[in-house]
Design a protein around this motif. Sequence first.
Motif: not given
Length: 514
Positions: A287-288, A303-307, A357-359, A364-366
């Motif tokens: 989904i992300l 997107a890959g960096l965010m993941m 970047l607030a996402v 990270l916690l998940i």
Amino acid sequence: MKIPAHQHGGSPVILGAVCLAALILPLSFSGGAAATPAIGRELHGSPEALTWITNAFMLTFGSLLMAAGALADRYGRKRIFTIGVALFVLFSLALSVAPSLWVVDLLRAAQGVGAAAALAGGAAALAQEFDGHDRTRAFSLLGTTFGVGLAFGPLTAGLLIETAGWRSVFLTSSLVGALALFFGVPRMRETRDPDAATLDWPGTLSFTGMLALFTIGVIEAPARGWTDGATMGLLAGAAVLLAVFVCIEIHAVRPMLDLSLFRYPQFVGVQILPIATCACFVVLLVILPLRFIGIEGQSAVGAGLMMMALAGPMLVVPMAAAALTHRFSAHVISGAGLIIAAVGLVWLGTVDLNAGLAVLPPMLLIGIGTGLPWGLMDALSVSIVPRERAGMATGIFGTVRVAGEGVALAIVSAALTGLIGRALALSQAASMPSVPQASQRLAVGDMMGAVALVPGMDAPSLIRAYEAAFQTLTNILAAVTILCAITILWLLARAPTSEADALPKTRCLDSNGR
């Protein structure tokens, strides 16, 4: 006389071969999800066809794991592992030259067949090769390997897509698989169960058919409607085949799925673990990227960096979880991790799409929370059955894990589509007949297609509808995760009250992982 490998700590060469092959499975899964928008732009197709890029792979992968485990026990773990990796490499090569979207979907289904054989054969080989705490460490390393594939899959796919096109994603998977074939497989030893029965063909066909009908019904429901005759017929057919499968397994002399095992609380608790990690983690891997690329307009690399924030913890947390078993019981570590992941899900749902970047902190916690049970559940799955039934044990657990992921992906995709549709219905688009189609387009990250279907609404309005739907979805997933955590803590903590409640001839991990 040669000492069996499991008596002297196991072979690192075999562990390396299995881990190398296992690397391509999550790489293909998460990388394929990241490549979906690029595939859609080049080959076009309906939202349902794009959804099958991931679901076709998960369907065959999950439905055939038990059969692959039974074949591994009978014909040899090394043989089935080799055949599986070879098939995966072959179909990955074919995917790199696929001419149309429907061919991609078919080849992804074929790729899942090879993945099932590779995982079932490889995991069963590890269970024969290692024992005690060595087995715990080996399967924790296997979990870490999966984490590497999950963590770097979207980023690797993004880099490949922007430099060489989406076809290079599948070509890369074939090259990694070829390395496992040519360097690892020749050094593996063959093991089998001399008492293994022939493959349960009626059980395999009924189980695969049940999953196929259910998945197709759920995927088609947003477009057709849940009360549509075809949708209801598909779901009813799935229910009938499930009943047939249970009946077949109850009366089989040596069933592919020993349903009597589900009488034991610990066995049931272990099977719930992958369901929980799917709800809090795996569905986000699909989904992300669609959200980041299709809705927020990020590049594939971005997107890959965010993941990495979500999947990066899988590089270290599973091994840390194995180390923690020296001080805490496995079920406490797993339950605590799932609760942490649930908190992250609720937090993630409150972050606006334009928050940048607030996402990352909630992702990270998940990832940290999910990594705790991720590093333990593979070892738990083989610790509660006799060694000679390792193929069946890994087949059952892997089936629950992967089939559950496939079913959950279909359900979550349909739920997100429905929630978006409800949000749009509350807006100025309520009277537009194209709202269901626009909702599907948004769910698969096709913002331009959604805007074209509802010309009276602009992109910011569609984004607000997506945000509302996404927050509701993450809250639902958090509730499911917490429910699973509580159930797992209760079932795995239960001590047998009588001999009838105890798993005969089985071993369970104690607080030291032995």
